[in-house]
Design a protein around this motif. Sequence first.
Motif, PDB file in Angstrom:
ATOM      1  N   LEU A  29       0.828  -1.206   0.000  1.00 55.35           N
ATOM      2  CA  LEU A  29       0.000   0.000   0.000  1.00 55.35           C
ATOM      3  C   LEU A  29       0.860   1.253   0.000  1.00 55.35           C
ATOM      4  O   LEU A  29       0.532   2.232  -0.678  1.00 55.35           O
ATOM      5  CB  LEU A  29      -0.954   0.005   1.196  1.00 55.35           C
ATOM      6  CG  LEU A  29      -2.378  -0.451   0.874  1.00 55.35           C
ATOM      7  CD1 LEU A  29      -2.454  -1.869   0.423  1.00 55.35           C
ATOM      8  CD2 LEU A  29      -3.309  -0.155   2.006  1.00 55.35           C
ATOM      9  N   PHE A  30       1.970   1.221   0.732  1.00 56.26           N
ATOM     10  CA  PHE A  30       2.867   2.375   0.743  1.00 56.26           C
ATOM     11  C   PHE A  30       3.427   2.613  -0.660  1.00 56.26           C
ATOM     12  O   PHE A  30       3.522   3.764  -1.106  1.00 56.26           O
ATOM     13  CB  PHE A  30       4.005   2.186   1.749  1.00 56.26           C
ATOM     14  CG  PHE A  30       4.880   3.399   1.867  1.00 56.26           C
ATOM     15  CD1 PHE A  30       4.527   4.445   2.699  1.00 56.26           C
ATOM     16  CD2 PHE A  30       6.041   3.512   1.111  1.00 56.26           C
ATOM     17  CE1 PHE A  30       5.313   5.583   2.786  1.00 56.26           C
ATOM     18  CE2 PHE A  30       6.842   4.644   1.200  1.00 56.26           C
ATOM     19  CZ  PHE A  30       6.472   5.679   2.041  1.00 56.26           C
ATOM     20  N   ALA A  31       3.790   1.545  -1.360  1.00 56.03           N
ATOM     21  CA  ALA A  31       4.301   1.684  -2.727  1.00 56.03           C
ATOM     22  C   ALA A  31       3.250   2.309  -3.641  1.00 56.03           C
ATOM     23  O   ALA A  31       3.565   3.171  -4.472  1.00 56.03           O
ATOM     24  CB  ALA A  31       4.755   0.327  -3.266  1.00 56.03           C
ATOM     25  N   MET A  32       2.000   1.908  -3.486  1.00 60.02           N
ATOM     26  CA  MET A  32       0.927   2.507  -4.279  1.00 60.02           C
ATOM     27  C   MET A  32       0.739   3.977  -3.928  1.00 60.02           C
ATOM     28  O   MET A  32       0.527   4.815  -4.809  1.00 60.02           O
ATOM     29  CB  MET A  32      -0.375   1.740  -4.064  1.00 60.02           C
ATOM     30  CG  MET A  32      -0.408   0.394  -4.750  1.00 60.02           C
ATOM     31  SD  MET A  32      -2.000  -0.416  -4.532  1.00 60.02           S
ATOM     32  CE  MET A  32      -1.547  -1.611  -3.289  1.00 60.02           C
ATOM     33  N   ILE A  53       3.840   9.949   5.257  1.00 61.65           N
ATOM     34  CA  ILE A  53       2.811   9.009   4.816  1.00 61.65           C
ATOM     35  C   ILE A  53       2.993   7.732   5.630  1.00 61.65           C
ATOM     36  O   ILE A  53       4.088   7.169   5.672  1.00 61.65           O
ATOM     37  CB  ILE A  53       2.933   8.683   3.310  1.00 61.65           C
ATOM     38  CG1 ILE A  53       2.949   9.952   2.457  1.00 61.65           C
ATOM     39  CG2 ILE A  53       1.820   7.723   2.883  1.00 61.65           C
ATOM     40  CD1 ILE A  53       1.695  10.789   2.531  1.00 61.65           C
ATOM     41  N   ALA A  54       1.926   7.300   6.287  1.00 55.56           N
ATOM     42  CA  ALA A  54       1.990   6.100   7.129  1.00 55.56           C
ATOM     43  C   ALA A  54       0.862   5.154   6.747  1.00 55.56           C
ATOM     44  O   ALA A  54      -0.206   5.590   6.301  1.00 55.56           O
ATOM     45  CB  ALA A  54       1.874   6.484   8.602  1.00 55.56           C
ATOM     46  N   ILE A  55       1.132   3.872   6.922  1.00 56.07           N
ATOM     47  CA  ILE A  55       0.117   2.843   6.709  1.00 56.07           C
ATOM     48  C   ILE A  55      -0.085   2.143   8.049  1.00 56.07           C
ATOM     49  O   ILE A  55       0.871   1.675   8.661  1.00 56.07           O
ATOM     50  CB  ILE A  55       0.563   1.804   5.653  1.00 56.07           C
ATOM     51  CG1 ILE A  55       1.057   2.461   4.361  1.00 56.07           C
ATOM     52  CG2 ILE A  55      -0.563   0.792   5.402  1.00 56.07           C
ATOM     53  CD1 ILE A  55       0.017   3.208   3.575  1.00 56.07           C
ATOM     54  N   ARG A  98       0.902  14.696   8.723  1.00 54.04           N
ATOM     55  CA  ARG A  98       0.901  13.237   8.540  1.00 54.04           C
ATOM     56  C   ARG A  98      -0.385  12.816   7.850  1.00 54.04           C
ATOM     57  O   ARG A  98      -1.474  13.270   8.203  1.00 54.04           O
ATOM     58  CB  ARG A  98       1.014  12.583   9.910  1.00 54.04           C
ATOM     59  CG  ARG A  98       0.924  11.084   9.937  1.00 54.04           C
ATOM     60  CD  ARG A  98       0.972  10.608  11.394  1.00 54.04           C
ATOM     61  NE  ARG A  98       0.711   9.207  11.510  1.00 54.04           N
ATOM     62  CZ  ARG A  98       1.646   8.285  11.722  1.00 54.04           C
ATOM     63  NH1 ARG A  98       2.904   8.639  11.859  1.00 54.04           N
ATOM     64  NH2 ARG A  98       1.327   7.018  11.811  1.00 54.04           N
ATOM     65  N   VAL A  99      -0.237  11.928   6.876  1.00 60.13           N
ATOM     66  CA  VAL A  99      -1.371  11.271   6.243  1.00 60.13           C
ATOM     67  C   VAL A  99      -1.251   9.791   6.577  1.00 60.13           C
ATOM     68  O   VAL A  99      -0.221   9.178   6.311  1.00 60.13           O
ATOM     69  CB  VAL A  99      -1.386  11.482   4.712  1.00 60.13           C
ATOM     70  CG1 VAL A  99      -2.418  10.577   4.058  1.00 60.13           C
ATOM     71  CG2 VAL A  99      -1.664  12.938   4.380  1.00 60.13           C
TER      72      VAL A  99
END
Length: 147
Positions: A29-32, A53-55, A98-99
């Motif tokens: 998901l981070f790569a996307m 950006i955090a997952i 932060r997202v």
Amino acid sequence: MSDKTAPPITPLAGLPAGWTGAAPDADALFAMAQTALDALPEVFRPHIEGVVIAIEEFADDEVLKSLDIEHPYDLTGLYEGRPLTERSIEQSGGMPDRVTLYRIPILVEWIEGGERLDWLVRHVLIHEIGHHFGFSDDDMHALEDMA
């Protein structure tokens, strides 16, 4: 039983080359999300430098309560910070904006909606980045159309 070999799996854009078709992990998901960020128009890039950006799997109970959301599946993303439209040059310090994208609710929406997963991640990310810019929902849709 068949002796035919299965065709090679072609991953969705932004997924790691070794993706096997199982539920994408946080790295996928981070790569996307990174692919979606990289596709934003150049004019926006200097303004999103430093945005983290955090997952995460789900929003925690405190976040859900603060947003008056009852079920953790109902929150796919969250922007935390001060929108650029509300900042002053006199303010300094503080935590970086932060997202956070919530993996499980995104996967549930993906399964239920049938949309491509990379598009859904892109949609959620752009919506949250839109909050960083202080955009209205119409502005966010326009940004998504440009990306």
